[in-house]
Design a protein around this motif. Structure first.
Motif, PDB file in Angstrom:
ATOM      1  N   THR A 151       0.854  -1.187   0.000  1.00 30.47           N
ATOM      2  CA  THR A 151       0.000   0.000   0.000  1.00 30.47           C
ATOM      3  C   THR A 151       0.888   1.235   0.000  1.00 30.47           C
ATOM      4  N   TRP A 152       0.311   2.382  -0.278  1.00 31.14           N
ATOM      5  CA  TRP A 152       1.067   3.634  -0.300  1.00 31.14           C
ATOM      6  C   TRP A 152       1.688   3.900   1.068  1.00 31.14           C
ATOM      7  N   GLY A 153       0.996   3.478   2.117  1.00 27.36           N
ATOM      8  CA  GLY A 153       1.505   3.650   3.477  1.00 27.36           C
ATOM      9  C   GLY A 153       2.592   2.664   3.858  1.00 27.36           C
ATOM     10  N   GLY A 154       2.901   1.695   2.994  1.00 25.28           N
ATOM     11  CA  GLY A 154       4.007   0.783   3.211  1.00 25.28           C
ATOM     12  C   GLY A 154       3.637  -0.605   3.684  1.00 25.28           C
ATOM     13  N   LYS A 155       2.351  -0.904   3.859  1.00 19.78           N
ATOM     14  CA  LYS A 155       1.936  -2.226   4.330  1.00 19.78           C
ATOM     15  C   LYS A 155       1.953  -3.224   3.164  1.00 19.78           C
ATOM     16  N   PHE A 156       2.543  -4.388   3.395  1.00 16.67           N
ATOM     17  CA  PHE A 156       2.569  -5.390   2.341  1.00 16.67           C
ATOM     18  C   PHE A 156       1.143  -5.851   2.049  1.00 16.67           C
ATOM     19  N   PHE A 157       0.762  -5.881   0.771  1.00 11.11           N
ATOM     20  CA  PHE A 157      -0.600  -6.244   0.376  1.00 11.11           C
ATOM     21  C   PHE A 157      -0.672  -7.655  -0.186  1.00 11.11           C
ATOM     22  N   GLY A 158       0.147  -7.939  -1.150  1.00  8.81           N
ATOM     23  CA  GLY A 158       0.080  -9.234  -1.837  1.00  8.81           C
ATOM     24  C   GLY A 158       0.825  -9.153  -3.149  1.00  8.81           C
ATOM     25  N   HIS A 159       0.170  -9.590  -4.230  1.00  2.00           N
ATOM     26  CA  HIS A 159       0.844  -9.560  -5.520  1.00  2.00           C
ATOM     27  C   HIS A 159      -0.145  -9.407  -6.672  1.00  2.00           C
ATOM     28  N   ILE A 160       0.423  -9.007  -7.790  1.00  2.00           N
ATOM     29  CA  ILE A 160      -0.319  -8.912  -9.050  1.00  2.00           C
ATOM     30  C   ILE A 160       0.168 -10.051  -9.932  1.00  2.00           C
ATOM     31  N   ASP A 161      -0.780 -10.842 -10.389  1.00  2.00           N
ATOM     32  CA  ASP A 161      -0.466 -11.962 -11.272  1.00  2.00           C
ATOM     33  C   ASP A 161      -1.249 -11.731 -12.562  1.00  2.00           C
ATOM     34  N   GLY A 162      -0.567 -11.332 -13.604  1.00  2.00           N
ATOM     35  CA  GLY A 162      -1.243 -10.968 -14.853  1.00  2.00           C
ATOM     36  C   GLY A 162      -2.051  -9.704 -14.638  1.00  2.00           C
ATOM     37  N   LEU A 167       0.158   0.714  -4.090  1.00  2.00           N
ATOM     38  CA  LEU A 167      -1.275   0.847  -4.336  1.00  2.00           C
ATOM     39  C   LEU A 167      -1.800   2.077  -3.624  1.00  2.00           C
ATOM     40  N   ILE A 168      -2.591   2.876  -4.335  1.00  2.00           N
ATOM     41  CA  ILE A 168      -3.141   4.123  -3.801  1.00  2.00           C
ATOM     42  C   ILE A 168      -4.532   4.319  -4.383  1.00  2.00           C
ATOM     43  N   THR A 169      -5.366   5.071  -3.696  1.00  2.00           N
ATOM     44  CA  THR A 169      -6.719   5.358  -4.175  1.00  2.00           C
ATOM     45  C   THR A 169      -6.850   6.838  -4.475  1.00  2.00           C
ATOM     46  N   ASN A 170      -7.303   7.167  -5.676  1.00  2.00           N
ATOM     47  CA  ASN A 170      -7.553   8.539  -6.097  1.00  2.00           C
ATOM     48  C   ASN A 170      -9.015   8.848  -5.784  1.00  2.00           C
ATOM     49  N   ASN A 171      -9.257   9.783  -4.866  1.00  2.34           N
ATOM     50  CA  ASN A 171     -10.627  10.092  -4.436  1.00  2.34           C
ATOM     51  C   ASN A 171     -11.520  10.578  -5.573  1.00  2.34           C
ATOM     52  N   THR A 218       8.134  -8.049   4.479  1.00  2.00           N
ATOM     53  CA  THR A 218       8.313  -6.945   5.409  1.00  2.00           C
ATOM     54  C   THR A 218       7.619  -5.690   4.875  1.00  2.00           C
ATOM     55  N   ASN A 219       7.040  -4.921   5.784  1.00  2.00           N
ATOM     56  CA  ASN A 219       6.462  -3.630   5.410  1.00  2.00           C
ATOM     57  C   ASN A 219       7.581  -2.645   5.107  1.00  2.00           C
ATOM     58  N   TYR A 220       7.261  -1.641   4.307  1.00  2.00           N
ATOM     59  CA  TYR A 220       8.205  -0.577   3.975  1.00  2.00           C
ATOM     60  C   TYR A 220       7.759   0.723   4.626  1.00  2.00           C
ATOM     61  N   VAL A 221       8.619   1.695   4.577  1.00  3.67           N
ATOM     62  CA  VAL A 221       8.242   3.037   5.014  1.00  3.67           C
ATOM     63  C   VAL A 221       7.254   3.586   3.987  1.00  3.67           C
ATOM     64  N   GLY A 222       6.199   4.221   4.461  1.00  7.28           N
ATOM     65  CA  GLY A 222       5.196   4.782   3.561  1.00  7.28           C
ATOM     66  C   GLY A 222       5.687   6.039   2.868  1.00  7.28           C
ATOM     67  N   TYR A 223       5.001   6.377   1.795  1.00  4.72           N
ATOM     68  CA  TYR A 223       5.278   7.612   1.069  1.00  4.72           C
ATOM     69  C   TYR A 223       4.367   8.724   1.585  1.00  4.72           C
ATOM     70  N   VAL A 224       4.760   9.956   1.353  1.00  8.46           N
ATOM     71  CA  VAL A 224       3.907  11.090   1.688  1.00  8.46           C
ATOM     72  C   VAL A 224       2.691  11.043   0.770  1.00  8.46           C
ATOM     73  N   MET A 225       1.501  11.219   1.360  1.00  9.81           N
ATOM     74  CA  MET A 225       0.256  11.099   0.604  1.00  9.81           C
ATOM     75  C   MET A 225       0.071  12.307  -0.320  1.00  9.81           C
ATOM     76  N   TYR A 226      -0.335  12.018  -1.551  1.00  7.90           N
ATOM     77  CA  TYR A 226      -0.672  13.079  -2.500  1.00  7.90           C
ATOM     78  C   TYR A 226      -2.012  13.694  -2.111  1.00  7.90           C
ATOM     79  N   ALA A 227      -2.188  14.974  -2.413  1.00  9.99           N
ATOM     80  CA  ALA A 227      -3.476  15.634  -2.178  1.00  9.99           C
ATOM     81  C   ALA A 227      -4.535  14.965  -3.042  1.00  9.99           C
ATOM     82  N   GLY A 228      -5.718  14.729  -2.476  1.00 11.25           N
ATOM     83  CA  GLY A 228      -6.809  14.117  -3.221  1.00 11.25           C
ATOM     84  C   GLY A 228      -6.724  12.604  -3.307  1.00 11.25           C
ATOM     85  N   HIS A 229      -5.821  12.004  -2.565  1.00  9.87           N
ATOM     86  CA  HIS A 229      -5.650  10.558  -2.558  1.00  9.87           C
ATOM     87  C   HIS A 229      -5.762  10.031  -1.134  1.00  9.87           C
TER      88      HIS A 229
END
Length: 100
Positions: free
Chosen positions: A6-17, A53-57, A80-91
């Motif tokens: 996730t944008w905040g750094g939490k491990f989510f899973g994977h994309i397969d195709g 992964l991020i959500t655009n409002n 392992t989780n990563y350090v999160g990124y700074v959130m974009y405005a409107g996301h």
């Protein structure tokens, strides 16, 4: 198969195709380009920076095609989780895997 967080750094899973999977084996989304839609066709978020992964409002009302999720896969221990990124405005941060 590509691992995603996730944008905040939490491990989510994977994309397969074109499919998004949680680390515990749930099929929760389908990609249309970089955008991710849930099984009901509602916009969930998008892939940015190749593995985040991020959500655009502004896109929360968008709809894609609905789909029937595949059966659960065997889960695995999350990375392992990563350090999160700074959130974009409107996301906002993409929902965690435990929210599906």
């Amino acid at each position: 198969m590509k691992s995603v967080w996730t944008w905040g750094g939490k491990f989510f899973g994977h994309i397969d195709g074109e499919d998004l999977w949680t680390y515990d084996g749930k099929h929760v989304g389908r990609l249309n380009g970089d955008e991710i839609y849930g099984r009901d066709g509602l916009y969930l978020g998008e892939v940015m920076n190749d593995d985040r992964l991020i959500t655009n409002n502004a896109k929360r009302s968008w709809r894609g095609y609905s789909f029937t999720p595949y059966a659960r896969r065997v889960g695995f221990v999350p990375y392992t989780n990563y350090v999160g990124y700074v959130m974009y405005a409107g996301h906002q941060d993409f929902p965690g895997p435990d929210e599906f």
